[in-house]
Write an enzyme that holds these catalytic residues in place. Structure first.
Site, PDB file in Angstrom:
ATOM      1  N   HIS A 148     -17.730   1.250  22.324  1.00  0.00           N
ATOM      2  CA  HIS A 148     -18.165   1.360  20.926  1.00  0.00           C
ATOM      3  C   HIS A 148     -17.725   0.128  20.137  1.00  0.00           C
ATOM      4  O   HIS A 148     -16.649   0.091  19.545  1.00  0.00           O
ATOM      5  CB  HIS A 148     -17.553   2.640  20.328  1.00  0.00           C
ATOM      6  CG  HIS A 148     -18.092   3.018  18.990  1.00  0.00           C
ATOM      7  ND1 HIS A 148     -18.141   4.316  18.549  1.00  0.00           N
ATOM      8  CD2 HIS A 148     -18.600   2.276  17.985  1.00  0.00           C
ATOM      9  CE1 HIS A 148     -18.647   4.364  17.332  1.00  0.00           C
ATOM     10  NE2 HIS A 148     -18.932   3.131  16.963  1.00  0.00           N
ATOM     11  N   HIS A 182     -19.185  -2.905  17.332  1.00  0.00           N
ATOM     12  CA  HIS A 182     -20.238  -3.414  16.443  1.00  0.00           C
ATOM     13  C   HIS A 182     -20.165  -4.943  16.462  1.00  0.00           C
ATOM     14  O   HIS A 182     -19.171  -5.513  16.022  1.00  0.00           O
ATOM     15  CB  HIS A 182     -20.058  -2.884  15.018  1.00  0.00           C
ATOM     16  CG  HIS A 182     -20.199  -1.391  14.917  1.00  0.00           C
ATOM     17  ND1 HIS A 182     -21.415  -0.760  14.763  1.00  0.00           N
ATOM     18  CD2 HIS A 182     -19.284  -0.398  14.979  1.00  0.00           C
ATOM     19  CE1 HIS A 182     -21.245   0.558  14.722  1.00  0.00           C
ATOM     20  NE2 HIS A 182     -19.954   0.809  14.858  1.00  0.00           N
ATOM     21  N   ASP A 228     -25.235   5.586  15.738  1.00  0.00           N
ATOM     22  CA  ASP A 228     -23.899   5.473  15.143  1.00  0.00           C
ATOM     23  C   ASP A 228     -23.914   4.774  13.784  1.00  0.00           C
ATOM     24  O   ASP A 228     -24.592   3.781  13.582  1.00  0.00           O
ATOM     25  CB  ASP A 228     -22.953   4.726  16.079  1.00  0.00           C
ATOM     26  CG  ASP A 228     -21.582   4.593  15.455  1.00  0.00           C
ATOM     27  OD1 ASP A 228     -20.960   5.633  15.203  1.00  0.00           O
ATOM     28  OD2 ASP A 228     -21.155   3.465  15.171  1.00  0.00           O
ATOM     29  N   HIS A 256     -15.957   8.572  18.206  1.00  0.00           N
ATOM     30  CA  HIS A 256     -14.806   8.656  17.289  1.00  0.00           C
ATOM     31  C   HIS A 256     -14.422  10.063  16.801  1.00  0.00           C
ATOM     32  O   HIS A 256     -14.529  10.368  15.617  1.00  0.00           O
ATOM     33  CB  HIS A 256     -14.977   7.716  16.091  1.00  0.00           C
ATOM     34  CG  HIS A 256     -16.356   7.620  15.501  1.00  0.00           C
ATOM     35  ND1 HIS A 256     -17.095   8.712  15.139  1.00  0.00           N
ATOM     36  CD2 HIS A 256     -17.112   6.533  15.218  1.00  0.00           C
ATOM     37  CE1 HIS A 256     -18.252   8.301  14.650  1.00  0.00           C
ATOM     38  NE2 HIS A 256     -18.288   6.985  14.703  1.00  0.00           N
ATOM     39  N   ASN A 272     -15.242   5.472   8.686  1.00  0.00           N
ATOM     40  CA  ASN A 272     -16.046   6.672   8.890  1.00  0.00           C
ATOM     41  C   ASN A 272     -16.103   7.014  10.379  1.00  0.00           C
ATOM     42  O   ASN A 272     -16.583   6.200  11.156  1.00  0.00           O
ATOM     43  CB  ASN A 272     -17.461   6.430   8.358  1.00  0.00           C
ATOM     44  CG  ASN A 272     -18.248   7.711   8.280  1.00  0.00           C
ATOM     45  OD1 ASN A 272     -17.677   8.789   8.311  1.00  0.00           O
ATOM     46  ND2 ASN A 272     -19.563   7.604   8.198  1.00  0.00           N
ATOM     47  N   ASP A 315     -14.504   1.223  18.067  1.00  0.00           N
ATOM     48  CA  ASP A 315     -15.320   1.232  16.839  1.00  0.00           C
ATOM     49  C   ASP A 315     -15.037  -0.030  16.012  1.00  0.00           C
ATOM     50  O   ASP A 315     -14.979   0.025  14.783  1.00  0.00           O
ATOM     51  CB  ASP A 315     -15.104   2.503  16.003  1.00  0.00           C
ATOM     52  CG  ASP A 315     -16.209   2.700  14.967  1.00  0.00           C
ATOM     53  OD1 ASP A 315     -17.199   1.931  14.964  1.00  0.00           O
ATOM     54  OD2 ASP A 315     -16.079   3.630  14.140  1.00  0.00           O
ATOM     55  N   HIS A 370     -16.514  -6.473   8.839  1.00  0.00           N
ATOM     56  CA  HIS A 370     -17.255  -6.527   7.571  1.00  0.00           C
ATOM     57  C   HIS A 370     -16.874  -7.793   6.817  1.00  0.00           C
ATOM     58  O   HIS A 370     -15.706  -8.201   6.818  1.00  0.00           O
ATOM     59  CB  HIS A 370     -16.917  -5.304   6.696  1.00  0.00           C
ATOM     60  CG  HIS A 370     -17.576  -4.048   7.173  1.00  0.00           C
ATOM     61  ND1 HIS A 370     -18.944  -3.885   7.218  1.00  0.00           N
ATOM     62  CD2 HIS A 370     -17.058  -2.887   7.628  1.00  0.00           C
ATOM     63  CE1 HIS A 370     -19.241  -2.676   7.676  1.00  0.00           C
ATOM     64  NE2 HIS A 370     -18.111  -2.047   7.940  1.00  0.00           N
TER      65      HIS A 370
HETATM   66  O1  DOR Z   1     -16.476   3.095   9.869  1.00  0.00           O
HETATM   67  C1  DOR Z   1     -17.537   2.948  10.445  1.00  0.00           C
HETATM   68  N1  DOR Z   1     -18.142   1.746  10.475  1.00  0.00           N
HETATM   69  N2  DOR Z   1     -18.106   3.994  11.027  1.00  0.00           N
HETATM   70  C2  DOR Z   1     -19.345   3.935  11.548  1.00  0.00           C
HETATM   71  O2  DOR Z   1     -19.798   4.911  12.060  1.00  0.00           O
HETATM   72  C3  DOR Z   1     -20.133   2.694  11.456  1.00  0.00           C
HETATM   73  C4  DOR Z   1     -19.267   1.518  11.322  1.00  0.00           C
HETATM   74  C5  DOR Z   1     -19.984   0.286  10.885  1.00  0.00           C
HETATM   75  O3  DOR Z   1     -21.065  -0.004  11.395  1.00  0.00           O
HETATM   76  O4  DOR Z   1     -19.444  -0.441  10.052  1.00  0.00           O
HETATM   77 ZN    ZN Z   2     -19.724   5.994  14.017  1.00  0.00          ZN
END
Ligand code: DOR
Ligand code: ZN
Length: 425
Positions: free
Chosen positions: A56, A58, A150, A230, A276, A303, A307
């Site tokens: 998981h 991103h 997700d 998660h 989240n 996860d 950002h």
């Molecule tokens: O905190 C999170 N950030 N939870 C998610 O499910 C998505 C993720 C994101 O893409 O930033």
């Molecule tokens: Zn998620």
């Protein structure tokens, strides 16, 4: 191709030995190996683990290359001891077609630092209305086997059932972000004593537990495979325990941050702690740790959610949820589990590789096995400096914390991606 002799290293916690890597595979494991042509890596005091596998991650490319790229995320992963990561589909455009998953897969190959396995979206545009082209993504060069919306929950039970039915044909998996959206409208943090005191709208545990319970039943009905992203509450653990006892084909992950941090962090109003699902209570953290040891939760997944500064350094209510994870996950696992190397290998490498079907990953060093491995210095302690991370983003919740363990080297198919704690490429 090159040869490396890792000398005097503990393989997954066992007594020190030597590991010889040649032509991309482990050529030999044993004391006193002699290989004059090989580059020697002194493994004294180090532990060799099968390369870590993240189910998981991103990576943000395409679309938010200011926050992360496939290459920068791959480098962060290698520095964290990973040799394979599964890239989540909530990019822009969304990875809901063969074209986008192939693009991500190709970028991963070009970066060459970890194996990047794209996850495909379940629904078109993550909108939760129409099934995406699951078959075309499965048949593409990326050979997608895991599908997930997700960031969003596949909330419509009929759509979830159809997705489970569809992937059954090729033994695929639906990875669910379990969040009943009608129960979390406007939510900012865990619903409980702290949210009441701070006056922030709460995200109740039952919003997660209700979806997991529903999806476990749907999965049992269809005879398909479900993975729960998660997991964050003690109640979810109990739902999973019952499902597994009945033989439902369900697996589950927990993040490092849900194993360590609690909702009391929100008292700082620092959006770095907004995530989240949200950080929960001490009791939840204790239940998640116990479930991970017991195996009710199968794996640790990061996860990793980079950002950009403007999306994190703003008012709590406007900040995006998510935190970095790749470069600190092993340290958090070591902190939480202690030096239980076999358990760490199981939860962070062998089992995630098996769930994702990643050939050549998750295998302990042994003759003939692809040399995907990482070397950890368990005695080292390091203080996390956000500016020193390889990720393009800075949103780590562990800034200036001193954590145990350091990744000294990572090998991908016999070539170092990290040496002396530094990225090679
Ligand atoms: O905190 C999170 N950030 N939870 C998610 O499910 C998505 C993720 C994101 O893409 O930033
Ligand atoms: Zn998620």
């Amino acid at each position: 191709m090159s040869s490396y002799l890792i000398s005097n290293v503990s393989v997954v916690g066992a007594a020190p030995t030597d590991v010889l890597i040649r032509d991309g595979v482990v050529a030999a494991v044993g004391a006193g190996l002699d290989a004059p042509e090989a580059t020697v890596v002194d493994g004294t005091g180090l532990v060799a683990l099968p390369g870590l596998v993240d189910l998981h991650t991103h990576l943000r490319e395409p679309g938010r290359e200011d926050a992360e790229t496939v290459e920068s995320g791959s480098r962060a992963a290698a520095l964290g001891g990973y040799t394979a990561v599964c890239a989540m589909a909530n990019t822009s455009p969304v990875a809901d077609t063969a074209g986008v998953v192939e693009q991500v897969w190709r970028l991963g190959r070009e970066a060459g630092l970890v194996d990047v396995q794209p996850i495909g979206a379940v629904t078109v545009g993550l909108a939760g209305e129409h099934l995406a082209e699951l078959g075309a993504m499965a048949d593409s060069a990326a050979q997608v086997r895991i599908f997930s919306d997700d960031g969003h929950c596949v909330a419509d039970p009929r759509l979830m059932r159809r997705a489970l039915e569809y992937v059954k044909a090729f033994d695929g998996i639906i990875a669910q972000h379990a969040e009943e959206p009608r129960l979390t409208e406007g939510a900012q943090m865990h619903e409980g004593e702290v949210s009441t005191r701070l006056g922030l709208t709460g995200w109740p545990a039952v919003a997660e537990e209700a979806i997991i319970a529903r999806d476990v039943l749907l999965t049992e009905h269809v005879g398909s495979r479900l993975h729960v992203c998660h997991v964050s509450t003690a109640g979810s653990v109990e739902v999973l325990r019952q499902a597994k006892a009945r033989g439902v084909r369900v697996t589950a992950e927990v993040t490092p941050h849900h194993l360590l941090l609690t909702d009391s962090r929100a008292e700082t109003y620092d959006p770095v702690y907004k995530v989240n699902p949200p950080l929960r209570t001490e009791a939840d953290v204790a239940a998640l740790r116990a479930a991970l040891v017991e195996g009710v939760i199968d794996i640790v997944a990061t996860d990793h959610a980079p950002h950009a500064v403007e999306d994190k350094e703003c008012e709590w209510a406007y900040a995006r949820p998510g935190m970095l994870g790749l470069e600190t996950a092993l340290s958090i696992a070591l902190d939480v589990l202690g030096p239980q190397w076999d358990l760490i290998a199981e939860r962070m490498s062998r089992t995630p590789a098996r769930i994702a079907g990643l050939e050549g990953h998750g295998l302990d060093p042994a003759p003939g096995v692809p040399a995907n491995l990482t070397l950890v210095d368990p005695a080292a302690r390091r203080t996390i400096e956000p500016a020193e991370l390889a990720s393009r983003s800075r949103n780590t919740p562990y800034a200036r914390m001193t954590l145990p363990g350091r990744i000294v080297a990572t090998f991908l198919r016999g070539e170092p991606t990290v040496l002396d704690g530094k990225a090679v490429l």
